[in-house]
Design a protein around this motif. Structure first.
Motif, PDB file in Angstrom:
ATOM      1  N   ARG A 150       0.804  -1.221   0.000  1.00 47.58           N
ATOM      2  CA  ARG A 150       0.000   0.000   0.000  1.00 47.58           C
ATOM      3  C   ARG A 150       0.842   1.279   0.000  1.00 47.58           C
ATOM      4  O   ARG A 150       0.310   2.376   0.205  1.00 47.58           O
ATOM      5  N   GLN A 151       2.121   1.160  -0.212  1.00 47.56           N
ATOM      6  CA  GLN A 151       2.999   2.329  -0.288  1.00 47.56           C
ATOM      7  C   GLN A 151       3.535   2.529  -1.703  1.00 47.56           C
ATOM      8  O   GLN A 151       3.922   3.640  -2.063  1.00 47.56           O
ATOM      9  N   ILE A 152       3.584   1.455  -2.478  1.00 49.51           N
ATOM     10  CA  ILE A 152       4.067   1.500  -3.857  1.00 49.51           C
ATOM     11  C   ILE A 152       3.019   0.847  -4.750  1.00 49.51           C
ATOM     12  O   ILE A 152       2.115   0.153  -4.254  1.00 49.51           O
ATOM     13  N   PRO A 153       3.075   1.046  -6.067  1.00 42.06           N
ATOM     14  CA  PRO A 153       2.087   0.417  -6.957  1.00 42.06           C
ATOM     15  C   PRO A 153       2.057  -1.096  -6.791  1.00 42.06           C
ATOM     16  O   PRO A 153       3.064  -1.725  -6.450  1.00 42.06           O
ATOM     17  N   ASP A 154       0.893  -1.686  -7.055  1.00 41.85           N
ATOM     18  CA  ASP A 154       0.700  -3.117  -6.840  1.00 41.85           C
ATOM     19  C   ASP A 154       1.725  -3.963  -7.589  1.00 41.85           C
ATOM     20  O   ASP A 154       2.238  -4.952  -7.049  1.00 41.85           O
ATOM     21  N   ARG A 155       2.028  -3.596  -8.824  1.00 41.37           N
ATOM     22  CA  ARG A 155       2.984  -4.393  -9.592  1.00 41.37           C
ATOM     23  C   ARG A 155       4.378  -4.346  -8.959  1.00 41.37           C
ATOM     24  O   ARG A 155       5.058  -5.373  -8.852  1.00 41.37           O
ATOM     25  N   GLU A 156       4.801  -3.179  -8.526  1.00 38.57           N
ATOM     26  CA  GLU A 156       6.107  -3.056  -7.876  1.00 38.57           C
ATOM     27  C   GLU A 156       6.142  -3.882  -6.596  1.00 38.57           C
ATOM     28  O   GLU A 156       7.144  -4.537  -6.286  1.00 38.57           O
ATOM     29  N   TYR A 157       5.043  -3.831  -5.847  1.00 36.99           N
ATOM     30  CA  TYR A 157       4.995  -4.614  -4.613  1.00 36.99           C
ATOM     31  C   TYR A 157       5.032  -6.112  -4.911  1.00 36.99           C
ATOM     32  O   TYR A 157       5.749  -6.859  -4.245  1.00 36.99           O
ATOM     33  N   ALA A 158       4.260  -6.556  -5.894  1.00 43.08           N
ATOM     34  CA  ALA A 158       4.235  -7.973  -6.242  1.00 43.08           C
ATOM     35  C   ALA A 158       5.619  -8.460  -6.651  1.00 43.08           C
ATOM     36  O   ALA A 158       6.041  -9.572  -6.281  1.00 43.08           O
ATOM     37  N   ILE A 159       6.353  -7.642  -7.394  1.00 43.07           N
ATOM     38  CA  ILE A 159       7.715  -8.005  -7.786  1.00 43.07           C
ATOM     39  C   ILE A 159       8.614  -8.099  -6.559  1.00 43.07           C
ATOM     40  O   ILE A 159       9.423  -9.023  -6.425  1.00 43.07           O
ATOM     41  N   ALA A 160       8.467  -7.141  -5.634  1.00 46.45           N
ATOM     42  CA  ALA A 160       9.283  -7.156  -4.413  1.00 46.45           C
ATOM     43  C   ALA A 160       8.993  -8.402  -3.580  1.00 46.45           C
ATOM     44  O   ALA A 160       9.912  -9.039  -3.044  1.00 46.45           O
ATOM     45  N   ALA A 161       7.709  -8.773  -3.464  1.00 44.51           N
ATOM     46  CA  ALA A 161       7.342  -9.976  -2.710  1.00 44.51           C
ATOM     47  C   ALA A 161       7.886 -11.225  -3.388  1.00 44.51           C
ATOM     48  O   ALA A 161       8.395 -12.145  -2.720  1.00 44.51           O
ATOM     49  N   PHE A 162       7.784 -11.279  -4.714  1.00 48.26           N
ATOM     50  CA  PHE A 162       8.314 -12.415  -5.478  1.00 48.26           C
ATOM     51  C   PHE A 162       9.816 -12.566  -5.264  1.00 48.26           C
ATOM     52  O   PHE A 162      10.313 -13.667  -4.984  1.00 48.26           O
TER      53      PHE A 162
END
Length: 305
Positions: free
Chosen positions: A84-96
């Motif tokens: 919820r601090q960065i765009p969803d795609r950026e977050y999904a990449i970070a989690a991956f």
């Protein structure tokens, strides 16, 4: 159901083969594991009450078996990764990237995502559950795509090609569920394959899987009819995994030792070549081994009248 049934038959067969060792305990009496669990690669962030997270009852966002996106440690890690601090795609990449690079391989029965995060090890299914939980905690819908690997060679590499266990490989393969995560970004499901770490892929001469890349059908294949897309890990799957681990702990121990050695060898390869250079070479070799056939219209000689 057919896969679970064949797996159940394997467990029964394995128990009969090991009856003289079981004697009511399910383990060899004198068995002592040689595998040492790797040290966790990261620090756990502290959970602070009041951190915003999903808490949804919607499909692909709600808690499911072993996958609770509302667990405190999951919420805290999601927050640290940028939920919820960065765009969803950026977050999904970070989690991956976090799951793929930081959860070390260890074959063991399934357990809760908060336990996986605290321990720092697991199979591809553990890693899938953790990635799915981190996405759901951030309000991003995520699900599992599960299948059974068709390559007995992959299983042989995992278990170390132990001649004494060779007869059991085919049966054990019926329990070798693998999978990928699918994450909803906008109107499209992005495929993610975090199961094999960079080190493990290098040890197998495979390209390093990136976010959005589908490994199925590219790096390895699934048994026909085994692919299924689900919201949750199937009930009953872990019963078979627990039984297999209990009835044949020596095979699991040797497999974990072999996997650890593969990762050490892969890390040496990446350190020597550099990750980018290694990945570029591995992809080139894969393309050469599997050339793309392009069809085009043949130009005919035409004579004017």
């Amino acid at each position: 159901m057919k896969r679970l049934a064949s797996g159940a038959f394997f467990v029964l067969k394995l128990s009969l083969l090991n009856l003289r060792h079981l004697k009511g305990t399910g383990r060899k009496r004198n068995f002592h594991p040689s595998f040492t669990r790797p040290v966790r690669k990261y620090d756990l962030p502290e959970f602070t009450p009041g951190i915003e997270h999903s808490r949804s009852s919607l499909k692909y966002l709600r808690p499911t078996l072993y996958c609770n996106p509302d667990a405190g440690s999951i919420v805290a890690m999601a927050q640290q990764l940028g939920a919820r601090q960065i765009p969803d795609r950026e977050y999904a990449i970070a989690a991956f990237e976090f799951v793929k690079r930081n959860i070390s391989i260890e074959i063991l029965p399934l357990d809760k995502v908060e336990t996986i995060l605290e321990r720092g090890t697991g199979t591809c299914l553990h890693k899938l559950s953790l990635l799915v939980a981190l996405c759901r905690s951030a309000g991003i819908q995520a699900r599992y795509k599960l299948y059974i690997l068709s390559s007995t060679g992959t299983l042989g590499q995992t278990l170390g090609n132990d001649p004494a266990a060779q007869r059991r490989y085919d049966e054990l393969g019926r329990l070798l569920f693998h999978g990928e995560a699918e994450i909803l970004l906008g109107d499209c499901w992005a495929t993610c394959s975090p199961g094999l770490s960079d080190e493990r892929q290098a040890s197998l001469n495979l390209p390093i899987t990136r976010f959005g890349e589908q490994a199925l059908g590219v790096w390895y294949s699934a048994e026909p009819g085994s692919i299924t897309v689900v919201e949750s890990i199937p009930y009953g799957l872990n019963i078979l995994m627990k039984a297999a681990a209990r009835l044949s702990p020596s095979i699991i121990d040797r497999a974990n030792m072999n996997l650890a050695e593969q990762c050490r060898r892969g890390r040496a390869i990446l350190d020597e070549a550099g990750e980018s250079a290694y990945d570029a070479l591995a992809r080139r070799l894969v393309r050469q081994a599997n050339p793309e056939i392009l069809m085009s219209e043949r130009q005919e000689i035409k004579f004017e009248k």
